[in-house]
Structures are given as C-alpha cells and as structure tokens.
Write a protein that holds these residues in place. Structure first.
Motif, mmCIF file in Angstrom:
data_model
loop_
_atom_site.group_PDB
_atom_site.id
_atom_site.type_symbol
_atom_site.label_atom_id
_atom_site.label_comp_id
_atom_site.label_asym_id
_atom_site.label_seq_id
_atom_site.Cartn_x
_atom_site.Cartn_y
_atom_site.Cartn_z
ATOM 1 N N VAL A 1 0.842 -1.198 0.000
ATOM 2 C CA VAL A 1 0.000 0.000 0.000
ATOM 3 C C VAL A 1 0.879 1.250 0.000
ATOM 4 O O VAL A 1 0.616 2.206 -0.745
ATOM 5 N N ALA A 2 1.939 1.227 0.794
ATOM 6 C CA ALA A 2 2.843 2.380 0.847
ATOM 7 C C ALA A 2 3.549 2.586 -0.492
ATOM 8 O O ALA A 2 3.696 3.718 -0.963
ATOM 9 N N ILE A 3 3.972 1.506 -1.123
ATOM 10 C CA ILE A 3 4.620 1.608 -2.439
ATOM 11 C C ILE A 3 3.638 2.152 -3.463
ATOM 12 O O ILE A 3 3.971 3.034 -4.257
ATOM 13 N N SER A 4 2.409 1.639 -3.452
ATOM 14 C CA SER A 4 1.390 2.116 -4.394
ATOM 15 C C SER A 4 1.095 3.595 -4.187
ATOM 16 O O SER A 4 0.949 4.350 -5.155
ATOM 17 N N ALA A 5 1.010 4.012 -2.931
ATOM 18 C CA ALA A 5 0.748 5.427 -2.640
ATOM 19 C C ALA A 5 1.905 6.306 -3.103
ATOM 20 O O ALA A 5 1.683 7.392 -3.655
ATOM 21 N N ALA A 6 3.135 5.830 -2.908
ATOM 22 C CA ALA A 6 4.299 6.606 -3.351
ATOM 23 C C ALA A 6 4.328 6.733 -4.870
ATOM 24 O O ALA A 6 4.625 7.800 -5.415
ATOM 25 N N VAL A 7 4.001 5.647 -5.560
ATOM 26 C CA VAL A 7 3.964 5.684 -7.031
ATOM 27 C C VAL A 7 2.871 6.639 -7.499
ATOM 28 O O VAL A 7 3.085 7.440 -8.417
ATOM 29 N N ALA A 8 1.697 6.564 -6.883
ATOM 30 C CA ALA A 8 0.595 7.452 -7.263
ATOM 31 C C ALA A 8 0.952 8.914 -7.002
ATOM 32 O O ALA A 8 0.654 9.785 -7.821
ATOM 33 N N ALA A 9 1.602 9.195 -5.878
ATOM 34 C CA ALA A 9 1.997 10.574 -5.569
ATOM 35 C C ALA A 9 3.043 11.065 -6.560
ATOM 36 O O ALA A 9 3.001 12.215 -6.998
ATOM 37 N N PHE A 10 3.958 10.210 -6.937
ATOM 38 C CA PHE A 10 5.017 10.598 -7.872
ATOM 39 C C PHE A 10 4.448 10.857 -9.267
ATOM 40 O O PHE A 10 4.787 11.840 -9.920
ATOM 41 N N LEU A 11 3.564 9.978 -9.728
ATOM 42 C CA LEU A 11 3.028 10.095 -11.086
ATOM 43 C C LEU A 11 1.854 11.071 -11.168
ATOM 44 O O LEU A 11 1.529 11.547 -12.243
ATOM 45 N N GLY A 12 1.195 11.309 -10.060
ATOM 46 C CA GLY A 12 0.062 12.223 -10.060
ATOM 47 C C GLY A 12 -1.257 11.544 -10.380
ATOM 48 O O GLY A 12 -2.272 12.213 -10.497
ATOM 49 N N HIS A 13 -1.263 10.258 -10.536
ATOM 50 C CA HIS A 13 -2.501 9.503 -10.761
ATOM 51 C C HIS A 13 -2.301 8.080 -10.266
ATOM 52 O O HIS A 13 -1.188 7.633 -10.024
ATOM 53 N N LYS A 14 -3.415 7.370 -10.110
ATOM 54 C CA LYS A 14 -3.337 6.001 -9.642
ATOM 55 C C LYS A 14 -2.694 5.134 -10.721
ATOM 56 O O LYS A 14 -3.106 5.161 -11.871
ATOM 57 N N ALA A 15 -1.700 4.384 -10.342
ATOM 58 C CA ALA A 15 -1.005 3.515 -11.284
ATOM 59 C C ALA A 15 -1.008 2.085 -10.750
ATOM 60 O O ALA A 15 -1.169 1.862 -9.548
ATOM 61 N N THR A 16 -0.843 1.154 -11.631
ATOM 62 C CA THR A 16 -0.787 -0.247 -11.250
ATOM 63 C C THR A 16 0.662 -0.642 -10.996
ATOM 64 O O THR A 16 1.513 -0.446 -11.855
ATOM 65 N N VAL A 17 0.910 -1.189 -9.811
ATOM 66 C CA VAL A 17 2.246 -1.704 -9.500
ATOM 67 C C VAL A 17 2.301 -3.116 -10.052
ATOM 68 O O VAL A 17 1.564 -4.000 -9.625
ATOM 69 N N LYS A 18 3.157 -3.334 -11.047
ATOM 70 C CA LYS A 18 3.222 -4.631 -11.715
ATOM 71 C C LYS A 18 4.123 -5.624 -10.998
ATOM 72 O O LYS A 18 3.865 -6.818 -11.022
ATOM 73 N N ALA A 19 5.200 -5.146 -10.416
ATOM 74 C CA ALA A 19 6.125 -6.063 -9.761
ATOM 75 C C ALA A 19 6.900 -5.341 -8.677
ATOM 76 O O ALA A 19 7.289 -4.198 -8.834
#
Length: 84
Positions: free
Chosen positions: A43-61
């Motif tokens: 969840v923390a990784i997904s939130a960091a990716v979303a904050a960095f990209l500015g939108h919800k993204a799918t964490v593939k691996a």
C-alpha cells in the motif's frame, strides 16, 4: 603443534562439510522462496507511485533486495530492464 590428519580423516571432514553445505543451500532456497511483501508495504509503495506520477497507477512487480547501498540498487535497475 600441527595435527597429524590422515587422508581418510580429511575425506570424512569434506564429506560432512558437503552435506552441511547442501542442507544450508536448501534452507536458503526455501527462505528466499517464502519471502513475501506485507500488504501495508505494498500500500505504501502504491501510494508513493501514485503521488510521484500524479494519478493512480498499477504496481506490476515488487521484489525484495538485500543490498546494502543505493549504488547497488541503481546498478540492479540498470541491468534488469524486465520490470518497467
């Protein structure tokens, strides 16, 4: 003070050490295979990716690494282009 060790004694020691090494390798392989990333970390990784990209993204691996430095991590990313 050198011990007088026969060839048969050395061979027995090598055989014993080989068995112990095989057992340890099997144990390490089992432990590495069982490593899973906890849900709260995902969840923390997904939130960091979303904050960095500015939108919800799918964490593939996500993979666990046991490296000790940032430079090692960077080299790992350069050499492994399979996860984009």
């Amino acid at each position: 003070m050198a011990e007088d060790v026969s060839t048969a004694g050395l061979q027995a020691l090598v055989a014993e050490l080989s068995e112990r090494l095989t057992a340890l390798e099997d144990r390490v392989a089992t432990l590495e295979g069982n490593q899973q990333i906890p849900d709260d970390v995902m969840v923390a990784i997904s939130a960091a990716v979303a904050a960095f990209l500015g939108h919800k993204a799918t964490v593939k691996a996500v993979r666990l690494r046991n490296s000790r430095s940032w430079s090692t991590e960077a080299r790992g990313r350069v050499h492994n282009r399979s996860v984009n």
